[in-house]
Design an enzyme around this catalytic site. Structure first.
Site, PDB file in Angstrom:
ATOM      1  N   CYS A 124     -23.400 -16.880 -40.685  1.00 22.93           N
ATOM      2  CA  CYS A 124     -22.964 -15.729 -39.891  1.00 22.93           C
ATOM      3  C   CYS A 124     -21.491 -15.366 -40.066  1.00 22.93           C
ATOM      4  O   CYS A 124     -21.167 -14.253 -40.499  1.00 22.93           O
ATOM      5  CB  CYS A 124     -23.236 -15.991 -38.414  1.00 22.93           C
ATOM      6  SG  CYS A 124     -24.944 -16.392 -38.030  1.00 22.93           S
ATOM      7  N   HIS A 185     -18.712 -12.865 -33.304  1.00 22.93           N
ATOM      8  CA  HIS A 185     -18.601 -14.155 -34.003  1.00 22.93           C
ATOM      9  C   HIS A 185     -17.479 -14.168 -35.042  1.00 22.93           C
ATOM     10  O   HIS A 185     -17.590 -14.805 -36.093  1.00 22.93           O
ATOM     11  CB  HIS A 185     -19.931 -14.537 -34.649  1.00 22.93           C
ATOM     12  CG  HIS A 185     -20.112 -16.032 -34.740  1.00 22.93           C
ATOM     13  ND1 HIS A 185     -21.176 -16.631 -35.393  1.00 22.93           N
ATOM     14  CD2 HIS A 185     -19.362 -17.065 -34.268  1.00 22.93           C
ATOM     15  CE1 HIS A 185     -21.079 -17.940 -35.317  1.00 22.93           C
ATOM     16  NE2 HIS A 185     -19.986 -18.242 -34.639  1.00 22.93           N
TER      17      HIS A 185
END
Length: 631
Positions: A124, A185
């Protein structure tokens, strides 16, 4: 002299070019074309004689060769939809015949589907950093030298560096209203709890609603722990051993078996307590430290109520479109689906043929449909570029007993966390822009998620930074059909900071070569993933180094099942030599940068922890149960 047919615009028609105007009035008795009348015949000859050159000049911009598309003189709205952990084999239009994804399929039917769309990283944090900046994550320090390959805490100091220029910042400078709804994130703070140096608002987004961190099992009370699970088991075991030792020593002292002073026993007890407190202060409250939602700089839920997150994200995405329908706007919808723990609303539970994971994929597709409906409802379909992709491949190791909780990557080997194998980096990629991009088109050319950066910058009328290397390429010529081949000759596939593989698109022959320098060791042996480790490593004893590298011809062997050798491929040495020269040239473009994912930068720091109250009393709920009327 050749005469151009003379047409004029009649009431009720909104087109003025000859061909389009004729099409507009064909079959319309009220507004038929006037022709073959004596008076009009005389006027026709005069007008045709004097104005044919003028008409040609006026119509020239509208006369396009076959296969080309409309010239765009306006700034389109841009909607980017990114799934989390979705495998390329999970989508119907990419070959899945059991999971229903009608809305994603509709995008592909109305637009362009890419079959070699490649993520710049298999996890990610680095993949999204590359997506946002158009640069390999190693250039921004967003890839790891250690086994912690993503940002580990919302209260960590690592993140996307403030000096990096995202596509949102470029579009913001071009007058776009920019919004991010969903997962970030990429870090929050650097030195204090409210400096927001890594926050979306500091990276070009005018509006943010979503999760600064990432969804994980720890966000749901009913799920087993996910973050540092093995480490936490060891810490808890050591705590119990210390506690048992202190208790045994105290009992022995009371019955006179030992003559250890009470001060020493009390010191041991304090040591055990401090040891317990040192790790439980972070790992014991993960739902509060990491699982929260923000609107701009304000925390709205801490911890988040995961059961309503889907409706809240949809509400915000639709509201953003409605508020900014006069545009131009950029909306980045970053789904929490289909990351574990697969939070799925009740209406979709048990509806798919693939258990909870299939339910979650089908719910995500429904969310895509809601976003598309909002675009259509506001009359923005033809003025909006819509894009759908996943940040990397499906999570093969995700399972609960015999129940698969991760995605499927189709015919491609490997998955999430594997920087070289296709299954970890080849993802769905779909573009739709009616009237500009051809419908129902498939492009089998190497493209990258990094290409979104220069593509949207170009469409907005902006320019990419000239003081740094941009690895992405503008995709518009390829998408429109004005060129037939991708600009990418080489793509470099990293796992952390380690180069695992290189792809060479040999344009003169059409061959697509891929050389693997490092591959993970699957566990158990013969499996297609690292089930024994939870996720495949990038280095150390969990990988195999290849010299010479493994070579595959992806054009004939996309599953990477048949490695070539000098005995089976006459061009083996030539291909390897050319790839190695490209690697050397690529490495000369890399410069040292601070490592954002160093052990210090990823560790939890209480003074950086976002908190909606007075730390450590961090809990609040400012959302209520309101939902958008369209849901």
């Amino acid at each position: 002299m050749h005469r151009l047919p003379f047409y004029f615009k009649l009431p009720g028609c909104s087109v003025t070019t000859p061909v389009a105007n004729a099409r507009c009035h064909r079959g319309n008795e009220q507004n038929r074309i006037v022709k073959n009348q004596p008076l009009m015949e005389i006027m026709w000859h005069l007008i045709a004689y004097w104005t044919s050159p003028t008409i040609l000049l006026v119509l020239l911009p509208f006369l396009r060769p076959p296969g080309s598309h409309a010239l765009v003189s306006y700034k389109p709205n841009i909607v980017l939809i990114l799934a989390d952990d979705l495998g390329i084999g999970d989508v119907a239009c990419y070959g899945n015949d059991t999971i229903r994804t009608p809305n994603i399929d509709r995008l592909a039917k109305e637009g362009v589907k890419l079959t070699q769309h490649i993520a710049a990283a298999p996890l990610c944090t680095p993949s999204r950093a590359a997506f946002l900046t158009g640069r390999y994550p190693i250039r921004s320090g967003m890839d790891a030298t250690n086994s912690y390959r993503v940002i580990q805490w919302a209260g960590a100091s690592g993140g996307l560096p403030p000096h990096e220029t995202t596509f949102a910042k470029i579009l913001q400078q071009q007058g776009y209203i920019t919004g991010l709804i969903g997962k970030w994130h990429q870090g929050v703070n650097c030195e204090s709890r409210d400096d927001y140096c890594h926050h979306p608002l500091n990276h070009g987004f005018s509006y943010f609603y979503g999760m600064p961190f990432s969804l994980m099992n720890d966000c749901q009370i009913t799920q087993p722990p996910e973050k540092d699970r093995v480490l936490r088991i060891k810490l808890w075991l050591n705590t119990q051993i210390i506690g048992l030792a202190v208790l045994t020593l105290a009992i022995a002292k009371l019955v006179g078996l030992v003559s250890v002073p009470w001060k020493i026993i009390i010191c041991f007890a304090w040591f055990g307590f401090l040891f317990f407190a040192s790790w439980f202060a972070s790992y014991g409250f993960i739902r509060y430290w990491d699982c929260f939602m923000m609107r701009n700089h304000e925390i709205t839920e801490q911890p988040m109520v995961v059961e309503r997150t889907t409706s809240l994200i949809l509400r915000e995405a639709i509201s953003f479109i409605e508020r900014n329908k006069h545009g131009p706007f950029l909306l980045f919808v970053s789904f929490l689906h289909v990351h574990t723990p697969l939070i799925t609303t009740e209406i979709f539970l048990g509806k798919s043929r693939h258990g909870l994971y299939g339910d979650n994929v089908e719910e995500m597709d429904w969310m895509v449909g809601k976003v598309l409906n909002a675009i259509d409802k506001e009359g923005l379909k033809n003025t909006t570029l819509t894009y759908f992709a996943s940040d990397h491949g499906g999570f093969l190791e995700g399972h609960d007993g015999k129940v698969q909780l991760g995605g499927w990557n189709g015919i491609y080997k490997g998955g999430k966390g594997m920087g070289g194998w296709e299954g970890g980096i080849r993802v769905p990629g779909i573009f739709r822009w009616p009237g500009v991009l051809p419908a129902d088109t498939v492009i089998d050319e190497p493209t990258s998620l990094m290409d979104i950066y220069p593509t949207v910058a170009h469409l907005a009328g902006g320019t990419v930074p000239q003081d740094r290397v941009i690895d992405g390429r503008n995709l518009m010529p390829l998408l429109e059909g004005s060129v037939q081949h991708s600009e990418h000759e080489f793509l470099f596939h990293y796992c952390g900071v380690h180069l695992h593989a290189v792809r060479w698109h040999q344009k003169d022959s059409g061959a697509l070569w891929k050389a693997h320098y490092v591959t993970p060791i699957f566990h158990p042996e013969g499996a297609g993933a690292c089930y024994g480790r939870g996720i495949c490593p990038c280095s150390g004893d969990g990988v195999t180094h290849h010299d010479p590298p493994l070579l595959f011809d992806l054009s004939g062997d996309p599953s990477e099942a048949k490695p070539l050798s000098p005995g089976t491929e006459p061009l083996f040495d030539t291909v390897i030599s050319r790839i190695e020269r490209a690697v050397e040239e690529h490495r000369q473009t890399l410069t040292p940068v601070p490592q954002q994912l160093s052990l210090y930068n990823i560790m939890w720091k209480p003074w950086l922890q976002p908190c909606c109250g007075t730390f450590p009393f961090c809990w609040c709920d400012k959302e209520g149960d309101s939902a958008h009327p369209a849901l």
